[in-house]
Motif scaffolding. Structure first.
Motif, PDB file in Angstrom:
ATOM      1  N   ASN A 157      -5.676 -13.110  19.971  1.00 50.31           N
ATOM      2  CA  ASN A 157      -6.385 -11.944  19.415  1.00 50.31           C
ATOM      3  C   ASN A 157      -7.590 -12.404  18.591  1.00 50.31           C
ATOM      4  O   ASN A 157      -7.706 -12.122  17.397  1.00 50.31           O
ATOM      5  CB  ASN A 157      -5.418 -11.123  18.558  1.00 50.31           C
ATOM      6  CG  ASN A 157      -5.911  -9.716  18.289  1.00 50.31           C
ATOM      7  OD1 ASN A 157      -6.819  -9.219  18.962  1.00 50.31           O
ATOM      8  ND2 ASN A 157      -5.332  -9.065  17.304  1.00 50.31           N
ATOM      9  N   ILE A 158      -8.492 -13.103  19.229  1.00 52.18           N
ATOM     10  CA  ILE A 158      -9.547 -13.863  18.550  1.00 52.18           C
ATOM     11  C   ILE A 158     -10.563 -12.961  17.844  1.00 52.18           C
ATOM     12  O   ILE A 158     -11.100 -12.018  18.436  1.00 52.18           O
ATOM     13  CB  ILE A 158     -10.259 -14.783  19.561  1.00 52.18           C
ATOM     14  CG1 ILE A 158      -9.261 -15.836  20.057  1.00 52.18           C
ATOM     15  CG2 ILE A 158     -11.471 -15.461  18.936  1.00 52.18           C
ATOM     16  CD1 ILE A 158      -9.709 -16.561  21.291  1.00 52.18           C
ATOM     17  N   ARG A 159     -10.782 -13.256  16.568  1.00 51.32           N
ATOM     18  CA  ARG A 159     -11.805 -12.587  15.756  1.00 51.32           C
ATOM     19  C   ARG A 159     -12.811 -13.658  15.340  1.00 51.32           C
ATOM     20  O   ARG A 159     -12.630 -14.325  14.324  1.00 51.32           O
ATOM     21  CB  ARG A 159     -11.194 -11.948  14.517  1.00 51.32           C
ATOM     22  CG  ARG A 159     -10.025 -11.015  14.783  1.00 51.32           C
ATOM     23  CD  ARG A 159     -10.456  -9.753  15.491  1.00 51.32           C
ATOM     24  NE  ARG A 159      -9.334  -8.838  15.664  1.00 51.32           N
ATOM     25  CZ  ARG A 159      -9.346  -7.815  16.492  1.00 51.32           C
ATOM     26  NH1 ARG A 159     -10.427  -7.590  17.236  1.00 51.32           N
ATOM     27  NH2 ARG A 159      -8.308  -7.024  16.608  1.00 51.32           N
ATOM     28  N   PRO A 160     -13.892 -13.871  16.108  1.00 51.84           N
ATOM     29  CA  PRO A 160     -14.808 -14.982  15.816  1.00 51.84           C
ATOM     30  C   PRO A 160     -15.325 -14.999  14.386  1.00 51.84           C
ATOM     31  O   PRO A 160     -15.487 -16.074  13.785  1.00 51.84           O
ATOM     32  CB  PRO A 160     -15.944 -14.767  16.824  1.00 51.84           C
ATOM     33  CG  PRO A 160     -15.276 -14.087  17.978  1.00 51.84           C
ATOM     34  CD  PRO A 160     -14.273 -13.159  17.347  1.00 51.84           C
ATOM     35  N   GLY A 161     -15.549 -13.823  13.791  1.00 48.20           N
ATOM     36  CA  GLY A 161     -16.072 -13.774  12.438  1.00 48.20           C
ATOM     37  C   GLY A 161     -15.091 -14.220  11.376  1.00 48.20           C
ATOM     38  O   GLY A 161     -15.470 -14.435  10.217  1.00 48.20           O
ATOM     39  N   PHE A 162     -13.829 -14.364  11.737  1.00 48.71           N
ATOM     40  CA  PHE A 162     -12.787 -14.745  10.787  1.00 48.71           C
ATOM     41  C   PHE A 162     -12.517 -16.243  10.807  1.00 48.71           C
ATOM     42  O   PHE A 162     -11.835 -16.763   9.933  1.00 48.71           O
ATOM     43  CB  PHE A 162     -11.504 -13.974  11.135  1.00 48.71           C
ATOM     44  CG  PHE A 162     -10.448 -14.019  10.069  1.00 48.71           C
ATOM     45  CD1 PHE A 162     -10.626 -13.358   8.864  1.00 48.71           C
ATOM     46  CD2 PHE A 162      -9.267 -14.706  10.277  1.00 48.71           C
ATOM     47  CE1 PHE A 162      -9.648 -13.391   7.879  1.00 48.71           C
ATOM     48  CE2 PHE A 162      -8.277 -14.742   9.306  1.00 48.71           C
ATOM     49  CZ  PHE A 162      -8.474 -14.073   8.101  1.00 48.71           C
TER      50      PHE A 162
END
Length: 309
Positions: A157-162
């Motif tokens: 569930n990739i959140r690049p900004g995190f």
């Protein structure tokens, strides 16, 4: 029992106020929390391993777990704040801004986690808990210690900004993929993970080469594909629904997949690594069915089994 391992947090979802300006209303959430709640409501035996605050939001989280028939024995309670995710909605699709420093979920450490009960036959990992330390290392440690003889599913569930350190994050995911039996990703996740892939099938094949027996790729309103290590491909259409928002849709899909595999007797290490195309298709189709209910109402609110009759 299926043990879901990862974050429990509060989604702050915008709603109009009397003044006309948007305010934020707290809703319990978190990718792994939502999957656990979805499983409990579908009648599966499920527990949650997570760091949860003793503050008012932590109380809300524990109450929702209890209401949804999720075992809370493995929770690690702490006198730290709850992670907050402020949700931004555009045309019903959600993006997130996280506030996670020094939280109960973020700071869970390996020494906080007891040995996993013999009742647990399957493990689920995912969400932002795999992106930041020390919790990410804690969950990787749980998988290394407890995953060898249990069925394992992951959804990064990739959140690049995190992501704080992309190289470290990629290395951790690769190590965990090698220990997983089922990996579910969105098409956007897969493109981020395998940036040099020719197409989705090529990217999925490269991910399977890392170890999983089944890679599931969700494509929003275009349905989902299941790529098996045997070379078989199954595809299911998205269920028709009037979309209110997409908060928790993928998490509910995961719950449906796990619940169906469990119902089929296929959620053990040996069975899940030898799924038939028919079993994989049934699991994806049920995931699509339950996710359609979640997108039809506000926030992450997975359906109960009785609603699917």
């Amino acid at each position: 029992m299926i043990l879901c391992c990862g974050e429990a947090l509060i989604d702050m979802i915008p709603e109009p106020t009397e003044s006309g300006r948007a305010g934020f209303v707290p809703h319990v959430g978190g990718a792994v929390f939502n999957t656990a709640v979805g499983l409990g409501r579908l009648g599966a035996q499920v527990g949650l391993l997570s760091g949860v605050s003793e503050d008012q939001f932590g109380v809300q989280l524990v109450e929702r777990l209890a209401e949804s028939q999720v075992d809370t024995t493995a929770l690690v309670r702490a006198d730290r704040p709850t992670t907050m995710a402020f949700v931004h909605l555009k045309d019903g699709h959600a993006s997130y801004t996280f506030y996670d420093e020094n939280t109960a979920g973020r700071m869970i450490a390996p020494q906080d986690v007891a040995a996993v009960s013999d009742r647990v036959t399957a493990l689920f990992f995912g969400g932002i808990s795999l992106a930041v330390e020390p919790c990410a290392d804690t969950y990787a440690d749980v998988l290394a210690r407890e995953g060898a003889n249990r069925a394992v599913m992951m959804d990064p569930n990739i959140r690049p900004g995190f992501i704080r350190d992309e190289a470290v994050y990629r290395a951790r995911l690769s190590k965990m993929f090698a220990q997983a039996d089922v990996v579910k990703v969105s098409d956007e996740d897969l493109a981020w993970l395998i940036p040099d892939g020719a197409d989705l099938a090529d990217c999925a094949a490269k991910l399977i080469a890392q170890g999983p027996a089944l890679v599931i790729v969700t494509r929003g309103g275009d349905g989902a594909d299941g790529y098996l290590a045997s070379g078989d491909l199954v595809t299911v259409a998205a269920e028709k629904a009037t979309v209110v928002d997409t908060v928790g849709a993928g998490d509910t899909f995961n719950a449906g997949v796990l619940a169906k595999l469990d119902q089929l007797g296929a959620l053990t290490k040996d069975r899940v690594r030898n799924l038939t195309p028919e079993e994989a298709e049934a699991a994806l189709a049920f995931g699509a069915k339950v996710a359609a209910v979640t997108v039809s109402r506000a926030g992450a609110n997975p359906p109960w089994a009785r609603e699917l009759a």
